[in-house]
Design an enzyme around this catalytic site. Structure first.
Site: not given
Length: 348
Positions: A56, A89, A123-124, A187
């Site tokens: 990421c 994750w 999220t990370v 993105y």
């Protein structure tokens, strides 16, 4: 639930916005870990664990900053694998598929421990309070700035000044436009759901890359004469450009290797301790090509590109500047955090 790329991830993964333009969900947990503990979470060595994935780009910022500042012994790191499913994750790189410190298999467990039924992105990067097992924050933009400021008492001797007060306005402005058009711009190309939305994002991306090339043609770093937070944020996108964004996200006017100034700049940073030694190209490619099934339904991960060019001389020293200013490079990477050599240009 929403995934790390800000899009709905139902039925195995839907990333492209059928309505046209990709819009990132930026509603993050804004709790901060500060020197004075004003949000209830004071800076304390050993209390928190940084959950990241090398795949990421947003998490990679934190990995780089943590290493540059020498916080490895102060803020431990949990490494998730390169892929995730609709839920979260996972810590599938660890024995038994469980993080050895937090004792959890999925990052969502830390989110749910604080916010039962949490509906936004799991999220990370995220920072978890080890004693309670609860997530503290996933506000990645503020997190890296806080490592430079709120955690300053625990920086290594010789740590660089990544967010110096006298340059903060300029750093903030550069970061703002780089995020909008480059970090998030790739993105917006890759997840566009219409030709028109894609072309708008494509033009903005390459206009900004041209602007960056002009800016960096006669100065070694983005702001000032040392590495700063701005360089970290641009680097994590550039290092992914040829492996994933050029082909997978259709950012294909040119490869990074065909943009001479940015390619030399990226190599300069890659060869600076704290940058390239955190990059796992194998995990980067696996994440994008395996997880984004609506873009790459076969899940086939490309064998290329050839990585050996990352080690070529860059010649940027001629522009002056000192990467660490009056400081020093970080020491060797801790053994448990070393990227497998077969996932790096050094394997060739």
């Amino acid at each position: 639930m929403r995934n790390d790329d800000g899009m709905s991830n139902e039925e195995g993964g839907t990333y492209v916005n059928p309505g046209g333009e990709f819009t990132r969900d930026q509603r993050y947990i804004a709790t901060r870990i500060t020197a004075d503990g004003r949000d209830g979470y004071p800076v304390e060595p050993g209390r928190y664990r940084l959950a990241v994935a090398r795949a990421c780009p947003w998490a990679s910022r934190m990995i780089v900053v943590r290493r540059l500042l020498g916080l490895e012994d102060v803020l431990s790191m949990a490494l998730a694998g390169p892929t995730h499913d609709v839920r979260s994750w996972t810590f599938d790189l660890d024995p038994g598929g469980r993080d050895p410190v937090l004792g959890i298999e999925r990052l969502q467990d830390a989110y749910f421990a604080r916010f039962p039924g949490y509906e936004r992105g799991i999220t990370v990067p995220a920072i978890v309070d080890v004693p309670t097992g609860q997530v503290v924050t996933n506000d990645y933009a503020q997190m890296s700035l806080d490592l430079s400021t709120e955690w300053a008492a625990y920086h290594r001797a010789g740590a660089p000044r990544l967010y110096p007060e006298e340059l903060r306005d300029e750093i903030d402005e550069v970061n703002r436009v780089v995020f909008k058009d480059v970090n998030n711009g790739v993105y917006r190309c890759g997840f566009a759901g219409s030709q028109e939305a894609y072309e708008r994002a494509y033009e903005r991306l390459f206009d900004r890359l041209d602007w960056l090339s002009n800016r960096l043609a006669n100065q070694r770093y983005l702001v000032g004469d040392t590495i700063t937070e701005a360089d970290v944020r641009l680097f994590t996108t550039l290092v992914r450009f040829d492996p994933v964004y050029h082909g997978h996200f259709k950012c294909n006017r040119q490869k990074l290797t065909e943009m001479p100034v940015l390619w030399a700049y990226a190599r300069d940073l890659f060869q600076t301790p704290g940058f390239g030694d955190t990059v796992d190209f194998d995990q980067i490619k696996r994440h994008y090509y395996e997880v984004h099934k609506d873009i790459n339904p076969t899940g086939i991960v490309p064998s290329g590109p050839d990585l050996r060019g990352w080690l070529d001389p860059h010649g940027r020293e001629a522009l002056g500047g000192r990467p660490f200013g009056d400081g020093t490079p970080p020491g060797p990477v801790p053994a448990e955090e070393t990227v497998p050599i077969e996932h790096t240009p050094y394997a060739a």
